[in-house]
Scaffold this active site. Sequence first.
Site, mmCIF file in Angstrom:
data_model
loop_
_atom_site.group_PDB
_atom_site.id
_atom_site.type_symbol
_atom_site.label_atom_id
_atom_site.label_comp_id
_atom_site.label_asym_id
_atom_site.label_seq_id
_atom_site.Cartn_x
_atom_site.Cartn_y
_atom_site.Cartn_z
ATOM 1 N N ILE A 160 32.618 47.913 34.619
ATOM 2 C CA ILE A 160 33.730 47.081 34.151
ATOM 3 C C ILE A 160 34.988 47.889 34.458
ATOM 4 C CG2 ILE A 160 33.450 48.010 31.796
ATOM 5 C CD1 ILE A 160 34.602 45.468 30.661
ATOM 6 N N SER A 161 36.002 47.256 35.005
ATOM 7 C CA SER A 161 37.186 47.982 35.457
ATOM 8 C C SER A 161 37.960 48.598 34.299
ATOM 9 C CB SER A 161 38.113 47.038 36.217
ATOM 10 O OG SER A 161 37.385 46.313 37.166
#
Length: 667
Positions: free
Chosen positions: A61-62
Amino acid sequence: MVEFASQRERMVADQIAARGVCDKRVLKAMRTVRREAFVPAAVRELAYGDTPLPIGAGQTISQPYVVAYMIEALAIRPGDKVLEVGAGSGYAAAVLAELAKEVFAIERITELADQAEARLYAEGYNNVHILNADGTRGWEAHAPFDAILVSAGAPIVPESLKEQLAAGGRMVIPVGSNKRAQELVRITRGVSGTFEREDLADVRFVPLIGEQGWEVGETDSEVTSPRLIRTTPAVSQTLPSLILRNSQSFEVPEEAAVTSLVRRIGDARVVLVGEASHGTSEFHRIRAAITRRLIADKGFTIVAIEADWPDAAQIDHYVRHQDLPASDWSAFARFPTWMWRNVEVRDFVDWLHEYNRPFAVARRTGFYGLDLYSLYNSARAVIGYLEDVDPDLAEIARWRYGCLSPWETDPAAYGHAALTGAYRDCEQDVAMMLRDLYRKRQEYAHADGERFLDAAQNALLVANAERYYRIMYYGSRASWNLRDSHMFETLNRVLDAHGPDSKAVVWAHNSHIGDASATEMSARGEHNIGQLCRRAFGEQSCCIGFGTDRGTVAAASSWDGPMEIKEVRPSHAQSYERLFHLTGRAGLILPLRHNQNLEVVGELAQPRLERAIGVIYRPETELESHYFEAILPRQFDEYIWVDESSALTPLTTAELHGVPDTYPFGL
Ligand code: SAM
């Protein structure tokens, strides 16, 4: 519960608003979406950290800031229809759902797509639709989209996604031919169907895999975490001080500690001195200082540079006071002229001219070119030589080299024509010329060995250059290797010509002289003169690299473009250069081979980015265009650091008027 809510507030204030994201709707959406609901239980406590997190299947997940930054760049309006490619955990899709009317998100890994769907449903989002498919093809049934967010790094912007953008639509996508790092770009579709591209930032994303992305398997092992590289935390605090403790500092280039460096060079036979850019004054000046010492104290009699043989031969005539025909005194007139035609090199050449004066010709230090771009000048030089010593063979040479003459203005076009069969290739002709010259070696060399070496070298250059232009079309690896092999072969011939005890200094870019097997060049199957010298001379070769953090550089923006003085961007947070910059010193020399402290060498042996600026500098795409991966202590034996550097001073035509006839850089 309350705890996460306050962490979310802090995340928005400290990581996002503080870094310049100011769209109030975006900030509100980031304050609303419960990030902790989109990450695996094992890392939930870290949900609001300033980093990407693993979400399973090797994906991430960024970093929250990246999500906010990209979504702000999309300028989403409440009625918009948005496509996301690379839904991953579903978190970015949830943020988009807060801002737009409808969100369509595609994820190629089934496990992740299922999880994302379940999480979004559980969090109450009913305007998000998840598809488990290859997103590089877009989602035709729902196109066109007002905005497209691509959350993985693509080699090029997929055509299907461009086609599915509405007029006025925006796409934000990380793009780059480098799988490790990309440029974040915004593509805007104009009403007339044109596309405008803006570069936003340097980023590092996992690869976009699919029909219009990277191939499966090609990149899977290189999964890295999406984050804005510019904001990556600084490197280890201890390594810069370790570097400092093991280096010698200097304030100005003239004070660089070359005495101990020359001592460490010991009895090396070949010393290769690099440069991190072709257009930096300090690299030239320090290199000249080292070379003067090697000539004066260690008996080096050869300076061989990354330039064409006939150009360097003109300088050689000047520095060795040779009474030889000095063709036309037009050394280094070909693009990029400033690379060697500059005040820094001229000062060294003048010094060598004076230094050589008291010695007999045979003992004077010569100046040679290793490169192979002078196909036509070299052919003319061979013919000119034969006209003096063997007019019959000169006639044959004129005829044989005539095969190449239609392509003088564009030798690359010759390669293409020969390859496609549109024109017969000249391989036989140039090879026969070289062979004939060598057959008569005894006869010619007897009259004048120096001139024979010059002619034979030009004939070799023509033969290799002819091949170079033909194989250029097979890809850069073959032509790069041929060029560096030619340099190595030329160096050996010059060493031979100077006798068994001869010693040479080589001046060329770091990318030629640093051992290629310690850089990402080796993965591409490329070698270089530095690696070939190490293999051939072992401990008797010494390779010195340079680096800088910032300043100015003389470079062009495109091939054949004019020279400009350009600002060099401060070094990348994940680069070797940043480590050296953090020492806080103006200049350093760090021994790598003869370093007693194994700790510093060991710490530096972790691969990192390294910057290379050649003739062209493109700061706007710096990461993609100028950084490569290397292992510094294996690449070089010594490393010289100049924190702030300045552009070299080119010699202009005006300055050259009125110089003495024998002046090497005259027109
Ligand atoms: N936006 C996501 C989030 O917030 O959790 C993070 C995305 S992650 C950085 C990139 C995702 O892109 C990965 O889950 C990967 O499987 C996916 N991906 C890569 N190539 C894809 C493709 N061609 N189509 C759809 N998804 C793809």
